[in-house]
Design a protein around this motif. Structure first.
Motif, PDB file in Angstrom:
ATOM      1  N   UNK A  67      40.902  41.113  37.420  1.00 44.31           N
ATOM      2  CA  UNK A  67      40.184  40.559  38.937  1.00 44.31           C
ATOM      3  C   UNK A  67      39.498  41.809  39.749  1.00 44.31           C
ATOM      4  N   UNK A  68      40.203  42.712  39.033  1.00 43.45           N
ATOM      5  CA  UNK A  68      39.440  44.213  39.240  1.00 43.45           C
ATOM      6  C   UNK A  68      38.404  44.296  39.219  1.00 43.45           C
ATOM      7  N   UNK A  69      36.909  44.299  37.846  1.00 44.45           N
ATOM      8  CA  UNK A  69      36.222  43.539  37.275  1.00 44.45           C
ATOM      9  C   UNK A  69      34.933  42.576  38.769  1.00 44.45           C
ATOM     10  N   UNK A  70      36.075  42.388  38.803  1.00 46.92           N
ATOM     11  CA  UNK A  70      35.492  40.534  39.913  1.00 46.92           C
ATOM     12  C   UNK A  70      34.879  41.523  40.787  1.00 46.92           C
ATOM     13  N   UNK A  71      36.399  41.700  41.794  1.00 47.70           N
ATOM     14  CA  UNK A  71      36.002  42.487  43.020  1.00 47.70           C
ATOM     15  C   UNK A  71      35.279  43.972  43.128  1.00 47.70           C
ATOM     16  N   UNK A  72      34.734  43.989  41.804  1.00 47.87           N
ATOM     17  CA  UNK A  72      33.513  45.294  41.852  1.00 47.87           C
ATOM     18  C   UNK A  72      32.560  44.730  41.531  1.00 47.87           C
ATOM     19  N   UNK A  73      32.513  43.523  40.567  1.00 44.89           N
ATOM     20  CA  UNK A  73      31.133  43.167  40.787  1.00 44.89           C
ATOM     21  C   UNK A  73      30.559  42.158  41.812  1.00 44.89           C
ATOM     22  N   UNK A  74      31.328  42.291  43.074  1.00 42.80           N
ATOM     23  CA  UNK A  74      30.889  41.627  44.082  1.00 42.80           C
ATOM     24  C   UNK A  74      30.593  42.563  45.969  1.00 42.80           C
ATOM     25  N   UNK A  75      31.314  43.479  44.904  1.00 43.65           N
ATOM     26  CA  UNK A  75      31.117  45.016  45.930  1.00 43.65           C
ATOM     27  C   UNK A  75      29.591  45.536  45.432  1.00 43.65           C
TER      28      UNK A  75
ATOM     29  N   UNK B 272      42.302  28.836  41.551  1.00 43.46           N
ATOM     30  CA  UNK B 272      42.819  28.751  40.313  1.00 43.46           C
ATOM     31  C   UNK B 272      42.102  28.405  38.774  1.00 43.46           C
ATOM     32  N   UNK B 273      42.126  29.630  38.236  1.00 42.94           N
ATOM     33  CA  UNK B 273      40.989  28.863  36.857  1.00 42.94           C
ATOM     34  C   UNK B 273      41.764  29.142  36.127  1.00 42.94           C
ATOM     35  N   UNK B 274      41.911  27.595  34.934  1.00 39.49           N
ATOM     36  CA  UNK B 274      43.153  27.791  34.161  1.00 39.49           C
ATOM     37  C   UNK B 274      42.677  28.797  33.222  1.00 39.49           C
ATOM     38  N   UNK B 275      41.628  28.598  32.332  1.00 40.79           N
ATOM     39  CA  UNK B 275      40.997  29.328  31.250  1.00 40.79           C
ATOM     40  C   UNK B 275      41.073  30.338  31.248  1.00 40.79           C
ATOM     41  N   UNK B 276      40.792  31.271  32.537  1.00 46.69           N
ATOM     42  CA  UNK B 276      40.686  32.700  32.508  1.00 46.69           C
ATOM     43  C   UNK B 276      42.879  33.384  32.903  1.00 46.69           C
ATOM     44  N   UNK B 277      43.453  32.094  33.697  1.00 46.67           N
ATOM     45  CA  UNK B 277      44.469  32.212  34.342  1.00 46.67           C
ATOM     46  C   UNK B 277      44.920  33.316  35.540  1.00 46.67           C
ATOM     47  N   UNK B 278      43.293  33.439  36.391  1.00 48.21           N
ATOM     48  CA  UNK B 278      42.581  33.713  37.402  1.00 48.21           C
ATOM     49  C   UNK B 278      42.624  33.155  38.932  1.00 48.21           C
ATOM     50  N   UNK B 279      43.673  33.779  39.753  1.00 50.47           N
ATOM     51  CA  UNK B 279      43.306  33.637  40.879  1.00 50.47           C
ATOM     52  C   UNK B 279      42.565  34.462  41.562  1.00 50.47           C
ATOM     53  N   UNK B 280      40.836  34.174  41.239  1.00 53.90           N
ATOM     54  CA  UNK B 280      40.160  34.664  42.300  1.00 53.90           C
ATOM     55  C   UNK B 280      39.436  35.217  42.958  1.00 53.90           C
ATOM     56  N   UNK B 281      39.843  34.441  44.454  1.00 51.07           N
ATOM     57  CA  UNK B 281      40.024  34.312  45.386  1.00 51.07           C
ATOM     58  C   UNK B 281      40.453  35.246  46.115  1.00 51.07           C
ATOM     59  N   UNK B 282      41.647  35.910  45.619  1.00 53.87           N
ATOM     60  CA  UNK B 282      42.577  36.610  46.542  1.00 53.87           C
ATOM     61  C   UNK B 282      41.689  38.258  46.228  1.00 53.87           C
ATOM     62  N   UNK B 283      41.501  38.481  44.965  1.00 58.41           N
ATOM     63  CA  UNK B 283      40.994  39.944  44.544  1.00 58.41           C
ATOM     64  C   UNK B 283      39.480  39.614  45.170  1.00 58.41           C
ATOM     65  N   UNK B 284      38.337  38.655  45.126  1.00 66.63           N
ATOM     66  CA  UNK B 284      37.095  39.070  44.852  1.00 66.63           C
ATOM     67  C   UNK B 284      36.868  38.311  46.706  1.00 66.63           C
TER      68      UNK B 284
END
Lengths: 455, 455
Positions: free
Chosen positions: B164-172, B101-113
């Motif tokens: 998270x959708x943006x993070x997934x798109x960038x990784x892909x 979990x990233x406190x600043x963005x309130x995102x669990x990034x792993x599960x999407x990216x």
């Protein structure tokens, strides 16, 4: 008052699900069946005409690259999974801008609801009656949701995509035979996937096709998961963190339930019979009538005056369009085309017609202006008046309040049949007539797979 | 000032795309590589532990029903298309509530990216270095977007899914080798698919898993289409009808660009090492330390006092939890468990431990209260103080300002390794150690397909 509203608010998905699960083919009035078949015929025309366009081909290529079981036919060719079919066929049917439109909800329902229904019906080998019933339910639900959030939702959100997702989910749920609780879950997970921002319009990006593709697919996904017991939020519309509050400045939840089960909102659907911007249709209708009456040559025409509402001119006053697409948004071009050729169909917009010398010459004689009385009635009425003055000194004046295809100025079944034949012009005559005939008698089709095998 | 902001506003997707396309493995500091490998290791633990849960199985069943080419491995078993893999693996890794979990963005990034990155990397047989670089870029972009819209966006929208959708798109996009223009299109079509409403939390529906599944899949879809030339809105974030204005009451676009390319925001990520609610972790950390020091028996303990901030008590003051899930949200239960068993891992929450007589007896001696000083520092610091009084009269007092796993109180690589081993407890010891070893040395893996074949 607030309490009454709150009381209702607890029940919206449940009420929509109860309506949808209870609906049967046998209770559909004959005119609803006939009209729904025309909606489906019209969908096929748009999907066939759009299937070769670049953004659609890209989505079809992606589906092919990913693979999927041979469950449902793609308008771009071959078969794939029902999710891929909903996606590809949802993309195909919106791009030539000739698909149906519901003014009250600002939704093009066909392009989202029908591909979802077709995919499931083909996969499960259901009948034409089943398909018709599911389409009626899907239209009903998404039109109501669109009306509840219009117009504020429409500023940011592409209603066809966002509200359409619910319609796709209902059509799929109906065909899968989901019970009321499963249908509530399908609505919940349709709404929590609802997306599609208008930002793409700023630079003309291809996202519009992705919106309808994904809306159709996401609704099917929600229904398929619900069938497996996957739960969704029960108050997706009216809940404190739901669709209405998150995605709309204002909303009217009474639109969801008022008359539900007593009306058939699909009957409010409008069809487009010309391939140009809707704001040119009133003039095109009348100028085609004048063409039919007199078939005037360029030389015989002295001047053409088109009066309409301001919004029409804002969007379509273009005396010198440079592309095929721009021509569809030029009132001058469309008026000259209609008066000289008697048609403004898909086949009439191309590089050749764009630079046709006679059309260009007549455009110079076309004047387009705002008429205060017509303007005052907009947007309830999308009216126009035309006056064609001939060289001999005689003239013809006509006026209309509704473009043809609106429920108030309905097209005939024959006109929609002819439109379909034009839209499917890439098919051999025998093939397109065979498909059209099947669709005209859709309630007699026992197995949608067999219908789709004609593609 | 407004003009300066507007000037910046025209460039957000372009700046993010320029950052992402330029990033190379070689410029990543060693500590960033090490930390990113831990994020990926941690992801694997959550995905393995979650793969058998009911909502995940339903999504996997759906993927199987639809079919797809054998491109990427599913944590639920077998292979499917990269879109299906992103969907299933995106669902699997969020459900045991132990993901980062990233406190600043309130995102669990792993599960999407990470599922998005893994699917493409496996399909294209890319290396561990490629995967690490793509994950760094994906985290950077979605954290920045989440920070820009927090906190207002979070009221209706599930940041992990939407941003998270943006993070997934960038990784892909990074792994597919998209150029800057294609990456802008991928961001545009990621944003126009962004969805996920909090309404599901009202009735505990399964939508949370659908959100992460679809966010991961939709980002991949956006990138795959961009590779084919499918265009997207260039100003999806700051545009007049874009993501910020449509989906956030307030936003700060400077968060997108400030320090971009000079920081590695992935380093701000927090890990959860206990399987309970984050608001119990501070106390659990300290009580495990006391356990390690003294291994007290139930009889030796006279009383336990836990002081914390009010929000922690609002959510976790539960002296008599009745389900395994409720136990994770009971500060009394978690405190007793930690002090008696020295652990609060996934394996410690089950029907047996829920009714463990010793734990239940110790819970009666646990007092939980709000401490004004600690409360005043929340939410900047998630602090707590514990006091354990022993029968002999002696006592131990401890206090902390940050639960373990926050960047300010970092876990060690060994602790995360141990967490992974616990999370993968259903695997034979040899298998989980083999996978862990590969992940610890991920930069040496030449082909992600070979890594995934170990599952």
């Amino acid at each position: 008052m607030q309490d009454v509203k709150k009381g209702q608010a607890l029940e919206l998905s449940k009420k929509l699900a109860a309506y949808s699960t209870a609906l049967t083919y046998d209770e559909l009035p004959a005119e609803v069946v006939e009209f729904t078949k025309l909606c489906i015929l019209d969908y096929f025309g748009s999907a066939i005409a759009g299937s070769g366009k670049a953004p659609v081909r890209m989505i079809a290529e992606l589906a092919d690259e990913m693979g999927g079981k041979d469950q449902a036919r793609l308008f771009t060719g071959g078969k794939s999974s029902v999710l891929n079919a909903a996606m590809v066929n949802g993309a195909a049917s919106h791009i030539v801008e000739l698909d149906d439109i519901h003014k009250g909800s600002i939704i093009h329902a066909a392009t989202v609801v029908i591909p979802a229904a077709l995919a499931i019906a083909e996969w499960k080998r259901l009948s034409g009656e089943d398909l018709i019933t599911a389409v009626v339910a899907g239209y009903e639900v998404c039109f109501r949701i669109g009306e509840a959030v219009s117009p504020s939702h429409y500023y940011y959100w592409h209603n066809t995509a966002t509200c359409g997702t619910f319609g796709s989910a209902i059509a799929a749920a109906k065909l899968l035979g989901l019970d009321e609780e499963q249908t509530i879950a399908a609505l919940g997970n349709a709404g929590t996937q609802a997306a599609g921002l208008w930002e793409f319009i700023e630079d003309g990006a291809m996202s519009k096709q992705l919106h309808t593709a994904k809306a159709s697919m996401n609704g099917v996904l929600a229904a398929l998961l619900a069938q497996k017991g996957f739960t969704g939020p029960r108050k997706i519309l009216e809940g404190d963190r739901g669709f209405f509050k998150a995605m709309s400045e204002e909303y009217d939840e009474t639109r969801i339930t008022e008359g539900l089960g007593q009306q058939f909102k699909i009957m409010e659907n409008s069809f487009k019979i010309h391939a140009s911007c809707r704001h040119t249709h009133h003039a095109v209708d009348m100028l085609i009538d004048i063409f039919k009456e007199r078939k005037p040559s360029l030389e015989e025409i002295d001047s053409v005056k088109v009066e309409s509402y301001q919004v029409a001119l804002n969007i379509t006053d273009d005396a010198d369009p440079q592309t095929e697409y721009a021509a569809k948004f030029s009132l001058q071009f469309c008026s000259a085309l209609a008066l000289l050729k008697g048609s403004a169909s898909l086949a009439d917009f191309n590089e050749q017609s764009l630079w046709d010398e006679e059309v260009r010459a007549l455009m110079k004689k076309v004047e387009v202006i705002t008429e205060p009385g017509i303007d005052a009635s907009y947007p309830k009425k999308w009216g126009a008046a035309v006056e064609v003055v001939f060289k001999g000194g005689d003239s013809v004046k006509m006026a209309t309040e509704y473009p043809k295809g609106d429920p108030e100025n309905a097209v005939t079944a024959q006109e929609l049949y002819d439109k379909f034949i034009g839209m499917a012009s890439d098919f051999p005559a025998e093939k397109r007539e065979r498909i059209a005939k099947k669709l005209v008698d859709l309630e007699k089709v026992q197995n949608i797979e067999e219908l789709m095998d004609n593609l």
